[in-house]
Scaffold this motif. Structure first.
Motif, PDB file in Angstrom:
ATOM      1  N   VAL A  12       1.011  -1.117   0.022  1.00 40.45           N
ATOM      2  CA  VAL A  12       0.012  -0.027   0.095  1.00 40.45           C
ATOM      3  C   VAL A  12       0.835   1.163   0.301  1.00 40.45           C
ATOM      4  CG1 VAL A  12      -1.796   1.366   1.180  1.00 40.45           C
ATOM      5  CG2 VAL A  12      -1.778  -1.117   1.129  1.00 40.45           C
ATOM      6  N   ALA A  13       1.953   1.274   0.847  1.00 34.29           N
ATOM      7  CA  ALA A  13       2.738   2.359   0.952  1.00 34.29           C
ATOM      8  C   ALA A  13       3.515   2.553  -0.339  1.00 34.29           C
ATOM      9  CB  ALA A  13       3.873   2.001   2.334  1.00 34.29           C
ATOM     10  N   ARG A  14       3.778   1.655  -1.197  1.00 35.84           N
ATOM     11  CA  ARG A  14       4.684   1.584  -2.494  1.00 35.84           C
ATOM     12  C   ARG A  14       3.469   2.237  -3.407  1.00 35.84           C
ATOM     13  NH1 ARG A  14       5.826  -3.214  -2.731  1.00 35.84           N
ATOM     14  NH2 ARG A  14       7.474  -2.990  -1.375  1.00 35.84           N
ATOM     15  N   LEU A  15       2.566   1.919  -3.500  1.00 36.64           N
ATOM     16  CA  LEU A  15       1.370   2.312  -4.467  1.00 36.64           C
ATOM     17  C   LEU A  15       1.231   3.663  -4.085  1.00 36.64           C
ATOM     18  CD1 LEU A  15      -0.215   1.624  -7.041  1.00 36.64           C
ATOM     19  CD2 LEU A  15      -1.889   0.819  -5.562  1.00 36.64           C
ATOM     20  N   ALA A  16       0.866   4.042  -2.995  1.00 35.62           N
ATOM     21  CA  ALA A  16       0.488   5.458  -2.594  1.00 35.62           C
ATOM     22  C   ALA A  16       1.758   6.610  -2.611  1.00 35.62           C
ATOM     23  CB  ALA A  16      -0.152   5.348  -1.147  1.00 35.62           C
ATOM     24  N   GLY A  17       2.897   5.976  -2.602  1.00 31.07           N
ATOM     25  CA  GLY A  17       4.140   7.071  -2.621  1.00 31.07           C
ATOM     26  C   GLY A  17       4.472   7.583  -1.355  1.00 31.07           C
ATOM     27  N   VAL A  18       4.145   6.755  -0.141  1.00 28.20           N
ATOM     28  CA  VAL A  18       4.015   7.299   1.280  1.00 28.20           C
ATOM     29  C   VAL A  18       4.995   6.098   2.033  1.00 28.20           C
ATOM     30  CG1 VAL A  18       1.876   8.586   0.971  1.00 28.20           C
ATOM     31  CG2 VAL A  18       1.834   6.229   1.954  1.00 28.20           C
ATOM     32  N   SER A  19       5.312   6.943   3.426  1.00 25.15           N
ATOM     33  CA  SER A  19       5.725   5.809   4.313  1.00 25.15           C
ATOM     34  C   SER A  19       4.885   4.805   4.765  1.00 25.15           C
ATOM     35  CB  SER A  19       6.543   6.823   5.412  1.00 25.15           C
ATOM     36  OG  SER A  19       5.404   7.255   6.139  1.00 25.15           O
ATOM     37  N   PRO A  36      -5.051  15.567   4.126  1.00 20.50           N
ATOM     38  CA  PRO A  36      -5.930  15.169   3.328  1.00 20.50           C
ATOM     39  C   PRO A  36      -5.661  14.321   2.162  1.00 20.50           C
ATOM     40  CG  PRO A  36      -6.582  17.118   4.069  1.00 20.50           C
ATOM     41  CD  PRO A  36      -5.082  17.197   4.310  1.00 20.50           C
ATOM     42  N   GLU A  37      -4.579  14.830   1.421  1.00 24.80           N
ATOM     43  CA  GLU A  37      -4.394  14.233   0.156  1.00 24.80           C
ATOM     44  C   GLU A  37      -3.510  13.010   0.365  1.00 24.80           C
ATOM     45  OE1 GLU A  37      -1.620  17.774   0.696  1.00 24.80           O
ATOM     46  OE2 GLU A  37      -3.518  17.252   0.909  1.00 24.80           O
ATOM     47  N   THR A  38      -2.691  13.077   1.216  1.00 22.11           N
ATOM     48  CA  THR A  38      -2.018  11.898   1.463  1.00 22.11           C
ATOM     49  C   THR A  38      -2.910  10.557   1.985  1.00 22.11           C
ATOM     50  OG1 THR A  38      -0.056  12.980   2.100  1.00 22.11           O
ATOM     51  CG2 THR A  38      -0.203  10.708   3.180  1.00 22.11           C
ATOM     52  N   ARG A  39      -3.847  11.080   3.084  1.00 21.35           N
ATOM     53  CA  ARG A  39      -4.823  10.163   3.329  1.00 21.35           C
ATOM     54  C   ARG A  39      -5.748   9.453   2.247  1.00 21.35           C
ATOM     55  NH1 ARG A  39     -10.304  10.696   4.749  1.00 21.35           N
ATOM     56  NH2 ARG A  39     -11.048   9.122   6.476  1.00 21.35           N
ATOM     57  N   GLN A  40      -5.934  10.185   1.345  1.00 20.18           N
ATOM     58  CA  GLN A  40      -6.933  10.079   0.139  1.00 20.18           C
ATOM     59  C   GLN A  40      -5.976   8.876  -0.720  1.00 20.18           C
ATOM     60  OE1 GLN A  40     -10.161  10.501  -0.114  1.00 20.18           O
ATOM     61  NE2 GLN A  40      -9.880   8.637  -1.502  1.00 20.18           N
ATOM     62  N   ARG A  41      -4.687   8.996  -0.903  1.00 19.69           N
ATOM     63  CA  ARG A  41      -3.872   8.262  -1.775  1.00 19.69           C
ATOM     64  C   ARG A  41      -3.997   6.891  -1.045  1.00 19.69           C
ATOM     65  NH1 ARG A  41       0.010  12.564  -2.199  1.00 19.69           N
ATOM     66  NH2 ARG A  41       1.423  11.218  -1.218  1.00 19.69           N
ATOM     67  N   VAL A  42      -3.793   6.878   0.326  1.00 22.97           N
ATOM     68  CA  VAL A  42      -3.609   5.635   0.885  1.00 22.97           C
ATOM     69  C   VAL A  42      -4.805   4.972   0.763  1.00 22.97           C
ATOM     70  CG1 VAL A  42      -3.369   4.572   3.292  1.00 22.97           C
ATOM     71  CG2 VAL A  42      -2.057   6.444   2.691  1.00 22.97           C
TER      72      VAL A  42
END
Length: 341
Positions: A12-19, A36-42
């Motif tokens: 999930v982290a890899r696809l969303a581009g987050v830690s 909010p934008e990070t939350r939505q990507r996750v």
């Protein structure tokens, strides 16, 4: 069923581009500090992958039972006191008790080949503990990578390079110790050295070789030995050449090689250190009549440092994993003297 493994938080982290810690927060509802934008990507990545959180593992991790694991990739019983890892375990036990954590030692193998595994039937057995200290020569790098991608909290005693993962390690500083041994030989007047190399390709040996070579080159010393060129072992041909050559000191990667050299020199009528000095790049203990000049790994101290590093991660999981170097001691023995020839 298509047989494909279930998606993990790391996917999930890899696809969303987050830690991975950001994914964990979003999934657990701790979104106060998440844009909010990070939350939505996750959330979009969770939906796309069909990720289902492991509620039991999450609850255990959030609960924290003040239990730390120790996993050895080799057996340490029934002769633990004579084992290479005994002093590590002493330091681990001492420090865990001081900081108020209990320990559990994971020992069962679950495999026909006798190797100690972390994962059994797809399940991480270490999940019983808040985090674990791992140690052993026969480290399973695939399991280390899987632990890291799963977000499990651990530290490894000894440097381990695993592609695609940042393994947090407590590392004996073999590079600096090997360089200091070369410097001590040069200070005594040795200009022509030889290197005895084991046939082992591991990070700890690579670090020794790097430190030795760097010091030889920096100090302008000479080394024409097969070991310096990357060839392992000690041959009779090289022994004869060593006796005839200009070398006045040898640096051996192990006590075993140093003993082989000592016996070969004795057969040729030469003595240590009168005719040839020898230093060893591992701890040797006290040999009757032969106490080697060598480096010593501060194993007990490293065990204590490993617990401190692990507890720091357990109590603040969002901190990025880091590795630490620990200086090795140099012990003066009876096998190094000023060159006579």
């Amino acid at each position: 069923m298509n047989g494909r493994p279930a998606p993990r938080q790391s996917d999930v982290a890899r696809l969303a581009g987050v830690s991975q810690s950001a994914v964990s927060r979003v999934i657990s509802g701790e979104v106060d500090r998440i844009p909010p934008e990070t939350r939505q990507r996750v959330l979009d990545a969770v939906k796309e992958l069909g990720y289902v959180p492991n509620a039991a593992a999450r609850n255990l991790r959030n609960k924290r039972n003040r239990l730390l694991g120790v996993h050895t990739f080799e057996a340490v019983f029934p002769h633990a006191r004579e084992n290479f890892y005994f002093d590590f375990l002493l330091g681990i036990e001492e420090r865990a008790e001081e900081v108020g954590y209990d320990l559990v030692l994971f020992t069962s193998t679950g495999t026909s080949d006798g190797r100690r595994r972390i994962y059994r039937d797809g399940t991480n057995r270490l999940n019983l503990a808040d985090g674990s200290v791992l140690l052993g020569v026969a480290t399973d790098r695939e399991e280390l990578a899987r632990l890291w991608h799963d977000g499990y909290l651990f530290v490894h005693i000894g440097r381990r390079e695993v592609p695609g993962a940042e393994i947090p390690c407590i590392v004996p500083d073999y590079q600096s110790a090997a360089a200091r041994i070369v410097e001590s030989l040069a200070d005594r007047g040795h200009r022509h050295l030889a290197y005895l190399r084991e046939g082992i390709e591991q990070e700890s040996y690579a670090d020794r070789r790097t430190g030795y070579r760097a010091a030889v080159e920096r100090l302008g010393l000479q080394d024409r030995s097969p070991g310096y060129r990357g060839e392992p072992w000690l041959t009779e041909e090289w022994l004869d050449e060593l006796v005839r050559g200009p070398e006045t000191a040898v640096v051996a990667e192990s006590v075993r090689l140093a003993e082989d050299l000592r016996r070969g020199l004795a057969e040729r009528g030469l003595e240590i250190p009168q005719d040839l000095s020898i230093a060893v790049l591992e701890g040797s203990g006290d040999e009757p009549g032969h106490r080697w000049d060598c480096l010593v790994i501060p194993r007990r101290q490293i065990g204590r440092i490993a617990i401190d590093a692990l507890v720091a991660r357990v109590e603040n999981p969002d901190e990025p994993p880091t590795s630490q170097l620990v200086a090795c001691d140099l012990v003066a023995g009876e096998t190094v003297a000023a060159p006579r020839r």
